[in-house]
Write an enzyme that holds these catalytic residues in place. Sequence first.
Site, PDB file in Angstrom:
ATOM      1  N   CYS A 102       0.875  -1.180   0.000  1.00  0.00           N
ATOM      2  CA  CYS A 102       0.000   0.000   0.000  1.00  0.00           C
ATOM      3  C   CYS A 102       0.904   1.219   0.000  1.00  0.00           C
ATOM      4  O   CYS A 102       1.514   1.537   1.018  1.00  0.00           O
ATOM      5  CB  CYS A 102      -0.929  -0.012   1.204  1.00  0.00           C
ATOM      6  SG  CYS A 102      -2.026   1.432   1.273  1.00  0.00           S
ATOM      7  N   GLU A 134      -3.415   0.975  -6.409  1.00  0.00           N
ATOM      8  CA  GLU A 134      -2.417  -0.059  -6.660  1.00  0.00           C
ATOM      9  C   GLU A 134      -2.122  -0.092  -8.150  1.00  0.00           C
ATOM     10  O   GLU A 134      -2.980   0.253  -8.975  1.00  0.00           O
ATOM     11  CB  GLU A 134      -2.913  -1.422  -6.179  1.00  0.00           C
ATOM     12  CG  GLU A 134      -1.831  -2.488  -6.119  1.00  0.00           C
ATOM     13  CD  GLU A 134      -0.618  -2.059  -5.321  1.00  0.00           C
ATOM     14  OE1 GLU A 134       0.339  -1.557  -5.944  1.00  0.00           O
ATOM     15  OE2 GLU A 134      -0.644  -2.199  -4.076  1.00  0.00           O
TER      16      GLU A 134
END
Length: 255
Positions: A2, A111
């Site tokens: 992340c 992402e």
Amino acid sequence: MCGRYALTTTPDDVLNFVSVALVEDFPPRFNIAPTQPILVVMQSERPDPGSNLPDRRAFLARWGFIPGWAKDPKDLSLMINARAETAIGKASFRAAMRHRRILVPASGFYEWRRPEKSGEEKSQPYWIRPKKGGLIAFAGLMETYASADGSEIDTAAILTTAANRSLKRIHDRMPVVISQEDFTRWLDCRLQEPREVKDLMTAVDDDFFEAIPVSDSVNKVSNMGAELQLPADDVAPLPVLRPKPKPDDSQLSLF
């Protein structure tokens, strides 16, 4: 992993979601990046006897964990994530896992799907958010680093785990999401030892998130507008998510 996320809701929504007495006013943030201050929630050491809310406090911390034993942070790699599988035993995170577990409120995260082969197109970013909308809370760890000059800074990392089947088409890691009903267990470091909350550090269900392809404008930290989350055009669809294979009952087990 992340490496970027967003928190675009109102302070009142955050206050109600994490059940804290006070959340300072803040603007929507569509592109939160490492080393920036992030909003975190922690169990309060000094409960408010006049409040009916859980003993929690919200504050800002630097996204980039610095272990308390570090002599010079410049000698360390930037630790924005901690692997859930190893954080309990890793020297950098062991003390925080035992004493300083936090929640990191978020609206979703970004992402990047990397090209599978050299020569293919550049990485494609995705905005990943709950299908049902609303806020989520990442599992995190906090450490207050005291420098040689006596100054202190609160630092934080987000825990990650192996991606579920749906998001594995984009990346092999994803942030750990703590369900609202598990906030108390996760934050209670006095009664809940790390091994007793290990079951919380797993991937959410395959259908919890939806992944929306967005433009590569999100790559630049200086881009911070709501347009970052608009769907991008002409993006190849993700690989088809095949159903899980069913157990083969055609043969009897010897056991």
